[in-house]
Scaffold this active site. Sequence first.
Site, PDB file in Angstrom:
ATOM      1  N   HIS A  27       0.849  -1.200   0.000  1.00 43.32           N
ATOM      2  CA  HIS A  27       0.000   0.000   0.000  1.00 43.32           C
ATOM      3  C   HIS A  27       0.883   1.249   0.000  1.00 43.32           C
ATOM      4  O   HIS A  27       1.220   1.795   1.052  1.00 43.32           O
ATOM      5  CB  HIS A  27      -0.929  -0.002   1.223  1.00 43.32           C
ATOM      6  CG  HIS A  27      -1.954   1.091   1.188  1.00 43.32           C
ATOM      7  ND1 HIS A  27      -3.278   0.882   1.490  1.00 43.32           N
ATOM      8  CD2 HIS A  27      -1.863   2.413   0.883  1.00 43.32           C
ATOM      9  CE1 HIS A  27      -3.947   2.022   1.376  1.00 43.32           C
ATOM     10  NE2 HIS A  27      -3.097   2.971   1.011  1.00 43.32           N
ATOM     11  N   HIS A  29       1.087   4.853  -2.247  1.00 44.86           N
ATOM     12  CA  HIS A  29       0.635   5.744  -3.328  1.00 44.86           C
ATOM     13  C   HIS A  29       1.871   6.344  -3.977  1.00 44.86           C
ATOM     14  O   HIS A  29       2.738   6.886  -3.279  1.00 44.86           O
ATOM     15  CB  HIS A  29      -0.250   6.853  -2.760  1.00 44.86           C
ATOM     16  CG  HIS A  29      -1.516   6.345  -2.142  1.00 44.86           C
ATOM     17  ND1 HIS A  29      -2.689   6.210  -2.841  1.00 44.86           N
ATOM     18  CD2 HIS A  29      -1.782   5.912  -0.880  1.00 44.86           C
ATOM     19  CE1 HIS A  29      -3.633   5.731  -2.038  1.00 44.86           C
ATOM     20  NE2 HIS A  29      -3.104   5.544  -0.844  1.00 44.86           N
ATOM     21  N   THR A 120      -3.729   7.028  -9.223  1.00 43.77           N
ATOM     22  CA  THR A 120      -4.984   7.356  -9.916  1.00 43.77           C
ATOM     23  C   THR A 120      -4.624   7.866 -11.312  1.00 43.77           C
ATOM     24  O   THR A 120      -3.826   8.794 -11.419  1.00 43.77           O
ATOM     25  CB  THR A 120      -5.733   8.472  -9.150  1.00 43.77           C
ATOM     26  OG1 THR A 120      -5.812   8.102  -7.779  1.00 43.77           O
ATOM     27  CG2 THR A 120      -7.118   8.679  -9.700  1.00 43.77           C
ATOM     28  N   PRO A 121      -5.182   7.265 -12.367  1.00 45.87           N
ATOM     29  CA  PRO A 121      -4.875   7.788 -13.705  1.00 45.87           C
ATOM     30  C   PRO A 121      -5.288   9.254 -13.788  1.00 45.87           C
ATOM     31  O   PRO A 121      -6.393   9.602 -13.377  1.00 45.87           O
ATOM     32  CB  PRO A 121      -5.747   6.939 -14.638  1.00 45.87           C
ATOM     33  CG  PRO A 121      -6.065   5.708 -13.863  1.00 45.87           C
ATOM     34  CD  PRO A 121      -6.108   6.130 -12.425  1.00 45.87           C
ATOM     35  N   ASP A 161     -10.810   7.260  -7.611  1.00 44.45           N
ATOM     36  CA  ASP A 161     -10.961   8.228  -6.529  1.00 44.45           C
ATOM     37  C   ASP A 161     -12.446   8.344  -6.176  1.00 44.45           C
ATOM     38  O   ASP A 161     -13.293   8.361  -7.063  1.00 44.45           O
ATOM     39  CB  ASP A 161     -10.396   9.589  -6.983  1.00 44.45           C
ATOM     40  CG  ASP A 161     -10.259  10.566  -5.833  1.00 44.45           C
ATOM     41  OD1 ASP A 161     -11.295  10.925  -5.239  1.00 44.45           O
ATOM     42  OD2 ASP A 161      -9.120  10.957  -5.518  1.00 44.45           O
ATOM     43  N   HIS A 218      -9.796   1.252   0.349  1.00 41.21           N
ATOM     44  CA  HIS A 218      -9.610   2.008   1.594  1.00 41.21           C
ATOM     45  C   HIS A 218     -10.902   1.822   2.392  1.00 41.21           C
ATOM     46  O   HIS A 218     -11.999   1.999   1.848  1.00 41.21           O
ATOM     47  CB  HIS A 218      -9.362   3.484   1.280  1.00 41.21           C
ATOM     48  CG  HIS A 218      -7.977   3.771   0.781  1.00 41.21           C
ATOM     49  ND1 HIS A 218      -7.508   3.303  -0.413  1.00 41.21           N
ATOM     50  CD2 HIS A 218      -6.958   4.467   1.347  1.00 41.21           C
ATOM     51  CE1 HIS A 218      -6.263   3.711  -0.577  1.00 41.21           C
ATOM     52  NE2 HIS A 218      -5.887   4.420   0.482  1.00 41.21           N
ATOM     53  N   GLU A 221     -11.738   4.404   7.360  1.00 40.96           N
ATOM     54  CA  GLU A 221     -10.685   5.357   7.774  1.00 40.96           C
ATOM     55  C   GLU A 221     -11.184   6.384   8.775  1.00 40.96           C
ATOM     56  O   GLU A 221     -10.436   6.822   9.635  1.00 40.96           O
ATOM     57  CB  GLU A 221     -10.146   6.116   6.552  1.00 40.96           C
ATOM     58  CG  GLU A 221      -9.534   5.232   5.506  1.00 40.96           C
ATOM     59  CD  GLU A 221      -9.893   5.735   4.138  1.00 40.96           C
ATOM     60  OE1 GLU A 221     -11.038   5.489   3.700  1.00 40.96           O
ATOM     61  OE2 GLU A 221      -9.060   6.382   3.498  1.00 40.96           O
ATOM     62  N   ASP A 302       1.985   6.777   2.467  1.00 38.55           N
ATOM     63  CA  ASP A 302       2.596   7.946   1.815  1.00 38.55           C
ATOM     64  C   ASP A 302       3.907   8.261   2.520  1.00 38.55           C
ATOM     65  O   ASP A 302       3.959   9.161   3.365  1.00 38.55           O
ATOM     66  CB  ASP A 302       1.650   9.156   1.925  1.00 38.55           C
ATOM     67  CG  ASP A 302       0.366   8.947   1.143  1.00 38.55           C
ATOM     68  OD1 ASP A 302       0.443   8.759  -0.085  1.00 38.55           O
ATOM     69  OD2 ASP A 302      -0.705   8.969   1.767  1.00 38.55           O
TER      70      ASP A 302
HETATM   71 ZN   LIG Z   1      -3.861   4.963   1.053  1.00 37.97          ZN
END
Ligand SMILES: [Zn+2]
Length: 365
Positions: A27, A29, A120-121, A161, A218, A221, A302
């Site tokens: 995971h 990004h 994400t494209p 997204d 996800h 959260e 991240d």
């Molecule tokens: Zn994430």
Amino acid sequence: MDLNNSTESEHSALQEFCKKLPKIELHAHLTGSITRECLHRIWMQKKEAANQEGLLYDLEDPIVVIPSGKVDYDLVTCFPLFSNYIYRLCNDVATITYSTNAVLQDFDDDGVVYLELRTTPREFKETGLTKAQYIEAVLNSINDYNTSSSTMKTYLILSIDRRDTPEKAQESINLATRYQGWGVVGVDLCGDPLKGDIASFRPHFAQARAAGLKITLHFGEVAKTSAEEDLRLLLSFKPDRLSHVIHIPESIREELRKRNVALELCISCNVHAKMLIGDYGDHHFGMWFLEQQCPVVLCTDDVGVFCSPLSNEYALVAEHFQLTPKQLYDLSYSGIKTIFAGKGEKDRLESIFRAWKQEEGAKLI
Ligand SMILES: [Zn+2]
């Protein structure tokens, strides 16, 4: 290891062990994994190029926008950082290639042997880059790195997204299926958990599954979007893995146990972004891993934002949950069965872990 009683030398021995341990990252990004130093180098190049043409480059220096050592980003401040800044800096083939390579090198240097990056494209109107060109630039970097002499192999997950329209989500699924042969192994649902209509994505995930792509979401959260019906809706997408899994009612926890779904847990991200109440020792990793309720994989989310490489996430759980080196090895090894790549990759990882255990077995107590 007890953090309060550990000496400086025990702490650095633990850090070293965790760095050398072969690790699986599932995971991460892509954009959020770029370090500030790498962003700064890109910014310098762009500024110089603009100056040479007599133009003014109006984007601020990343070191100013994202100061060194600042990690207290939350769900309110994190998303604008990406949409307003990082996407404006990395917006052409050259910068996307450069930053992807730097991210791969960072994970490799940290002892990661298998990596699933996600992105994400996106298209960049100011440079004319299309979504397909963006994905191709990322995949070309990954495939070049995979054919180098590195032990680490990388695959790609494409994210939908939550704010996407059904049309945009469809575009992402089309790209994921189109580039399956190039290294795309799955699809993800990500983005601001307080936004979007998740029910509209059900057909897209069904289509991805039918095409042989794996699914990760996800999940749970923030408390506000973790009503049982929302979580059950996400489970109806038939995910292979879930990430974060923080605000979960007992009924859903029971369901996850029954399904034995793999969990991508991100310790530093959750603590720094205050997604849970408390500190490292209060993280739900303890419950899921120590009570062996579901397969658990430690991940960074991240690393460019929260500045804790995967090796440090292993050191954190060792210190705060008193894990032995043998438990850390088992935790990392158990990730093999949850990867999205196929049997050939699983066999490769089995042999890497077997060889490492033979060499370093004496440390595994
Ligand atoms: Zn994430």
